[in-house]
Enzyme design. Sequence first.
Site, PDB file in Angstrom:
ATOM      1  N   TYR A  21      28.884  13.663  23.280  1.00  0.00           N
ATOM      2  CA  TYR A  21      29.056  15.104  23.086  1.00  0.00           C
ATOM      3  C   TYR A  21      28.650  15.872  24.327  1.00  0.00           C
ATOM      4  O   TYR A  21      28.042  15.313  25.249  1.00  0.00           O
ATOM      5  CB  TYR A  21      28.258  15.575  21.863  1.00  0.00           C
ATOM      6  CG  TYR A  21      26.760  15.662  22.061  1.00  0.00           C
ATOM      7  CD1 TYR A  21      25.983  14.512  22.146  1.00  0.00           C
ATOM      8  CD2 TYR A  21      26.116  16.886  22.162  1.00  0.00           C
ATOM      9  CE1 TYR A  21      24.613  14.596  22.336  1.00  0.00           C
ATOM     10  CE2 TYR A  21      24.748  16.979  22.350  1.00  0.00           C
ATOM     11  CZ  TYR A  21      24.001  15.836  22.433  1.00  0.00           C
ATOM     12  OH  TYR A  21      22.645  15.919  22.628  1.00  0.00           O
ATOM     13  N   LYS A  60      25.317  10.518  26.995  1.00  0.00           N
ATOM     14  CA  LYS A  60      25.021  11.581  26.023  1.00  0.00           C
ATOM     15  C   LYS A  60      25.672  11.252  24.680  1.00  0.00           C
ATOM     16  O   LYS A  60      26.723  11.811  24.322  1.00  0.00           O
ATOM     17  CB  LYS A  60      25.504  12.936  26.568  1.00  0.00           C
ATOM     18  CG  LYS A  60      24.914  14.130  25.859  1.00  0.00           C
ATOM     19  CD  LYS A  60      25.167  15.388  26.663  1.00  0.00           C
ATOM     20  CE  LYS A  60      24.835  16.654  25.896  1.00  0.00           C
ATOM     21  NZ  LYS A  60      23.435  16.791  25.526  1.00  0.00           N
TER      22      LYS A  60
END
Length: 287
Positions: free
Chosen positions: A33, A151
């Site tokens: 994300y 991430k």
Amino acid sequence: MSRIVHVNGAYLPEDQARVSIFDRGFLMADGVYEVTTVIDGKLIDFDGHLARLQRSLDELGIANPMKRDQWLEVHRQLVAQNGLDQGMVYLQVTRGAPGDRDFVFPDPETTTPTVVLFTQSNPALVDSPKAKKGIKVITIDDIRWGRRDIKTVQLLYPSMGKMMAIRQGADDAWMVQDGDVTEGSSNNAYIIKDGRIITRALSSDILHGITRAAVLRFAREAQMPVEERSFTVDEAKSADEAFVTSASTFVMPVVEIDGAKLGAGIPGPLATRLREIYIEESRKAAI
Ligand code: PMP
């Protein structure tokens, strides 16, 4: 008012947006994300976030489903359609929904990534009451996996850490590995001693913050010395100032660590100045 969100190419009211129960993001946290901040209806550090998205996708072997200009168009459409002035655009890409649960990655020819984006409004972003008081942090063991530079949506432990902090009357948790601070639950961590800004060097131990890169650049431009090295919890407790950075908090002063007040227990002058510089420069460069 219902938000307009984006799912796999379609703009929909949030209550009509659907993702499969077989999606590997849901079943296995197999997704990544980004969070891009919006100020004055414009995107902060958009290209930095897209570069990190590409890196996260490459590390996991997921094809990037869109080109830069398509991503930009979706971000701008969502900001416009939701009348967003201050807040953020959240973006998530997962490996998709192959139809069966399997540890083996699905064939990318038949299973395409799932793309979800939505906005979140936060009118108190720039003029943050928290930034005026500073935040309190506790320290907890960093028991996350070894690829924190990717991430991913595996945010359970950081979320638990945040709850541990709140239960103890603090605001956030700093994670500690072998005596050294790695980072905050959703931010990079810094201390200031004798005018020097100290923050852990980049490695797979921490997320390579987009705000971190910008803040260190602005600090160097303002002739503030920067040391990229690890620091211990004791060193942090005896620092003159401390702060955290993230896309959604900018530069947030830290005034207490495990109950020990830093200095006078109010936001320090350098952290406060860095916050001002960051907001001013980011506003100028927003697209
Ligand atoms: N570290 C962690 C663990 C984070 O979750 C975040 C925010 N996503 C950051 C650092 C800060 O990164 P950025 O400045 O790109 O928001």
